[in-house]
Design an enzyme around this catalytic site. Sequence first.
Site, PDB file in Angstrom:
ATOM      1  N   ASP A 231      -7.080   4.427  -4.245  1.00  0.00           N
ATOM      2  CA  ASP A 231      -6.957   5.275  -3.055  1.00  0.00           C
ATOM      3  C   ASP A 231      -7.121   4.402  -1.813  1.00  0.00           C
ATOM      4  OD1 ASP A 231      -7.260   7.093  -0.955  1.00  0.00           O
ATOM      5  OD2 ASP A 231      -8.324   8.542  -2.206  1.00  0.00           O
TER       6      ASP A 231
ATOM      7  N   ASP B  35      -0.930   2.156  -5.484  1.00  0.00           N
ATOM      8  CA  ASP B  35      -0.672   3.569  -5.197  1.00  0.00           C
ATOM      9  C   ASP B  35      -1.587   4.426  -6.061  1.00  0.00           C
ATOM     10  OD1 ASP B  35       0.584   6.004  -4.304  1.00  0.00           O
ATOM     11  OD2 ASP B  35       2.417   4.875  -3.960  1.00  0.00           O
ATOM     12  N   LEU B  36      -1.502   5.734  -5.869  1.00  0.00           N
ATOM     13  CA  LEU B  36      -2.306   6.655  -6.663  1.00  0.00           C
ATOM     14  C   LEU B  36      -1.947   6.525  -8.147  1.00  0.00           C
ATOM     15  CD1 LEU B  36      -2.067   9.772  -4.327  1.00  0.00           C
ATOM     16  CD2 LEU B  36      -4.040   8.275  -4.606  1.00  0.00           C
TER      17      LEU B  36
ATOM     18  N   VAL C 208       0.844  -1.194   0.000  1.00  0.00           N
ATOM     19  CA  VAL C 208       0.000   0.000   0.000  1.00  0.00           C
ATOM     20  C   VAL C 208       0.881   1.246   0.000  1.00  0.00           C
ATOM     21  CG1 VAL C 208      -1.713   1.312   1.301  1.00  0.00           C
ATOM     22  CG2 VAL C 208      -1.900  -1.179   1.144  1.00  0.00           C
ATOM     23  N   GLY C 209       0.677   2.100  -0.999  1.00  0.00           N
ATOM     24  CA  GLY C 209       1.546   3.262  -1.156  1.00  0.00           C
ATOM     25  C   GLY C 209       2.924   2.845  -1.613  1.00  0.00           C
ATOM     26  N   GLY C 210       2.962   1.844  -2.481  1.00  0.00           N
ATOM     27  CA  GLY C 210       4.240   1.239  -2.886  1.00  0.00           C
ATOM     28  C   GLY C 210       5.051   2.034  -3.878  1.00  0.00           C
ATOM     29  N   GLY C 211       4.582   3.218  -4.277  1.00  0.00           N
ATOM     30  CA  GLY C 211       5.358   4.044  -5.197  1.00  0.00           C
ATOM     31  C   GLY C 211       5.561   3.357  -6.530  1.00  0.00           C
TER      32      GLY C 211
ATOM     33  N   LYS D 249       5.469   0.564   3.806  1.00  0.00           N
ATOM     34  CA  LYS D 249       6.751   1.142   4.200  1.00  0.00           C
ATOM     35  C   LYS D 249       6.661   2.663   4.123  1.00  0.00           C
ATOM     36  CE  LYS D 249      10.168   1.857   1.460  1.00  0.00           C
ATOM     37  NZ  LYS D 249      10.441   3.288   1.778  1.00  0.00           N
TER      38      LYS D 249
ATOM     39  N   HIS E 127       3.350   7.210   8.628  1.00  0.00           N
ATOM     40  CA  HIS E 127       3.909   8.426   9.229  1.00  0.00           C
ATOM     41  C   HIS E 127       3.483   9.685   8.470  1.00  0.00           C
ATOM     42  CE1 HIS E 127       7.886   9.157   6.783  1.00  0.00           C
ATOM     43  NE2 HIS E 127       6.904   8.795   5.989  1.00  0.00           N
TER      44      HIS E 127
END
Length: 351
Positions: free
Chosen positions: A238, A218-219, A194-197, A252, A256
């Site tokens: 999303d 990712d987006l 998730v959000g793996g770029g 990863k 944050h």
Amino acid sequence: MDVHEELLRGQAEVWQFMFAFTYSMALKSAVELRLADIMHSHGCPITLSQLASRIDSSCPDISHLARIMRMLVYKGIFAAHHPSDGGDETLYGTTHISKWLLHDSELSLAPMILVQNNQWLLAPWHYLSQCVKKGGIPFRKAHGSTFWDFASQNPQFNNLFNEAMACTTKITMKAFVSHYKVDGFNNIRSMVDVGGGTGTALAEIVKSYPHIKGINFDLQHVIATAPTHEGVSHVGGDMFDAIPNADAVFMKWILHDWGDEACIKILKNCRKAIPEKIGKVIIVDIVLQPDGSGLFDETRLVFDLLMMVDLSGGKERTELEWKKILENGGFPRYRIIKIPALLWIVEAYPE
């Protein structure tokens, strides 16, 4: 130490803090000029004139280079070898620090240095005290938009940022794969990052454990620039709406970026995406040790300020803060695995 000596020491330390930016600017110039690359390819210590001759310029200013090198040597980024045979020319070489400045190295921080010292990410820091007085996000005050909107509308910045994330991913994933032993991947046949770029992290996992089907999520504007990785499929979407189903969710340096409420929403979506019995979330992120004296503890505190400056609600968390959002997100059981890196592993389970 008497009062006068203590006062003098305090003055000296304020001067050092005041001009600490010069270190990062000198470091940035070393990366832009590819000084470490030139020394590395030369194969042995090099003279200043030889170094200057290989800079991408028709008329490099050697006197400017000499003064920058003097500071970089003083800080230990490069080494100076003074001739023992009575010769006049100092020879310059690499150190354990400058090895991290190489552009073409598998493990390099050069892209991260360039993006963090770029004018776009330096400008928000000038709004830090204003945001203490009046609230708000420094990045938005500097650029008139959120970090993510700015990235989606500015391809140059987006590419710089993605390259920086990819380089730090390689460093972290090397430590992760070697310390998150094979039992960590038992019963996992599919994993969504998730959000793996651009998919760098997931590609490293799948390369080591080819039985895992990788889904890089990712987006849309992020995965649009993602290269092909064997065993990894790219999916746009999303994470606040839904997350693709998989045996495990990997994140990863994602949580944050967000405040507690947003993190809990993401974690609840993770909970929905994984199986009841064998499912788990593998979080690779900073765990703050505010009183720690480890190699990376000060840098972890720096990243907490970075999150405050650039992102709405972003922050680094202590173990107690992690425990709180995990429980509220549907993961009452967790364990922290320390690895020799800036980030650690937080493994969370739904029961």
